[in-house]
Scaffold this motif. Structure first.
Motif, mmCIF file in Angstrom:
data_model
loop_
_atom_site.group_PDB
_atom_site.id
_atom_site.type_symbol
_atom_site.label_atom_id
_atom_site.label_comp_id
_atom_site.label_asym_id
_atom_site.label_seq_id
_atom_site.Cartn_x
_atom_site.Cartn_y
_atom_site.Cartn_z
ATOM 1 N N THR A 76 6.045 51.811 -64.092
ATOM 2 C CA THR A 76 7.333 51.947 -64.783
ATOM 3 C C THR A 76 7.305 51.217 -66.126
ATOM 4 O OG1 THR A 76 8.580 52.234 -62.741
ATOM 5 C CG2 THR A 76 9.810 51.369 -64.621
ATOM 6 N N ASP A 102 9.040 59.407 -63.942
ATOM 7 C CA ASP A 102 8.802 58.211 -63.142
ATOM 8 C C ASP A 102 9.185 58.439 -61.681
ATOM 9 O OD1 ASP A 102 8.267 55.705 -62.186
ATOM 10 O OD2 ASP A 102 9.392 54.634 -63.747
ATOM 11 N N GLU A 103 8.188 58.595 -60.831
ATOM 12 C CA GLU A 103 8.345 58.770 -59.388
ATOM 13 C C GLU A 103 9.430 59.753 -58.975
ATOM 14 O OE1 GLU A 103 7.277 56.000 -56.674
ATOM 15 O OE2 GLU A 103 6.794 54.376 -58.065
ATOM 16 N N GLU A 116 12.877 56.277 -63.309
ATOM 17 C CA GLU A 116 12.831 56.032 -61.880
ATOM 18 C C GLU A 116 14.271 55.934 -61.362
ATOM 19 O OE1 GLU A 116 10.715 52.387 -61.235
ATOM 20 O OE2 GLU A 116 10.495 52.756 -59.095
HETATM 21 MG MG LIG Z 1 8.156 51.921 -60.800
#
Ligand SMILES: [Mg+2]
Ligand SMILES: Nc1ncnc2c1ncn2[C@@H]1O[C@H](COP(=O)(O)OP(=O)(O)O)[C@@H](O)[C@H]1O
Length: 270
Positions: A58, A176-177, A100
């Protein structure tokens, strides 16, 4: 070949580099979270950055998108170094960060969220077309266009976050994820759409994931991060086959050990 040796030798991997990160270092106060990261994202590819919780994934994306300033290193994009640029300038240059945890505006409707994503644009006709394009990839968002984003499911919010990112018409999207907290079925669905967006809309993607398997299945190339450093990189198919990646990131170690045990037992029987 060691990861370090391989990295010093450029690999033949298709298109031109869209993004080149060189020796990047980022800190939280005295803590160095990114410890000299170098990587390359090529035109038209999906490049994944894998790593356990806390590896620095991140932080890396935040540094590229200008949310954080690096202490050292370069972020080369479109012929210049964008390290330290303000986030809105980075967006205007064509890099969009889908954070995220999605972070949609919960009180705004789906439609309003999408329009917020187009804040850097003035071509109204293009914005309207892209809104329809987003709805064609995520039909559920069209159905819910007047619903407050905060009242939607996690999967729908993830789709909205990606859709909002697309509204800025990015050349490079930082994800992000996107799989975080979603069911395996939804993850499959969303990753298939990410792949289609990459292929059909030509959006180059940098995809950060803890879920190594799904990420490697859609990616062209991958980097593995540990404690703020890149420790391995290769084509996605080769990373999927790599013993280290299988053992540490795909959770197949136990099966392999069990398999070996069974094999040994068999041999003694004979
Ligand atoms: Mg992260
Ligand atoms: N706001 C923060 N303040 C201090 N340290 C942080 C902060 N955010 C992250 N870190 C630390 O930086 C490191 C990298 O974190 P992060 O980039 O969030 O990793 P990842 O996304 O791979 O899980 C971790 O050691 C984490 O504890």
């Amino acid at each position: 070949m060691t990861a370090a040796a391989r990295m010093s030798e450029p690999m033949p991997r298709g298109g031109e580099a869209v993004l080149t990160v060189k020796n990047l270092e980022s800190y939280y106060g005295p803590i160095m979270a990114i410890r000299g990261v170098s990587l390359e994202v090529r035109q038209g590819q999906i490049v994944t950055v894998l790593g356990a919780n806390g590896a620095g994934k991140t932080t890396l994306l935040k540094t590229i998108s200008g949310v954080m300033n690096p202490q050292k290193g370069q972020i080369l994009y479109a012929g210049g170094d964008i390290a330290g640029w303000e986030p809105d300038r980075v967006v205007r240059a064509g890099i969009v960060h889908v954070p995220e945890g999605r972070e949609v505006f919960p009180l705004l409707t789906v439609e309003e969220n999408l329009r917020m994503g187009a804040f850097v644009r003035s071509d109204r006709e293009g914005v309207r077309r892209d809104e329809e394009m987003v709805y064609s990839y995520f039909p559920i968002l069209a159905e819910r266009r007047r619903q407050a984003a905060g009242t939607m499911s996690g999967g729908q919010q993830q789709m909205l976050a990606i859709g909002r990112g697309l509204m800025a018409k990015p050349k490079l999207m930082l994800l992000d994820e996107p799989s975080l907290g979603l069911s395996p079925l939804l993850v499959k669905e969303i990753f298939a759409i990410i792949r289609r967006l990459n292929r059909e809309q030509g959006v180059t993607m940098m995809l950060v994931e803890q879920n190594a398997r799904v990420a490697l299945e859609v990616a062209d190339y991958g980097y593995v991060m540990e404690l703020g450093r890149i420790v391995m990189d290769d084509t996605a198919p080769r990373l999927l086959m790599s013993k280290d990646v299988q053992e540490f990131y795909l959770g197949v170690q136990e099966q392999t050990q069990r398999g070996q045990k069974r094999w040994k037992q068999k041999k003694t029987w004979r």
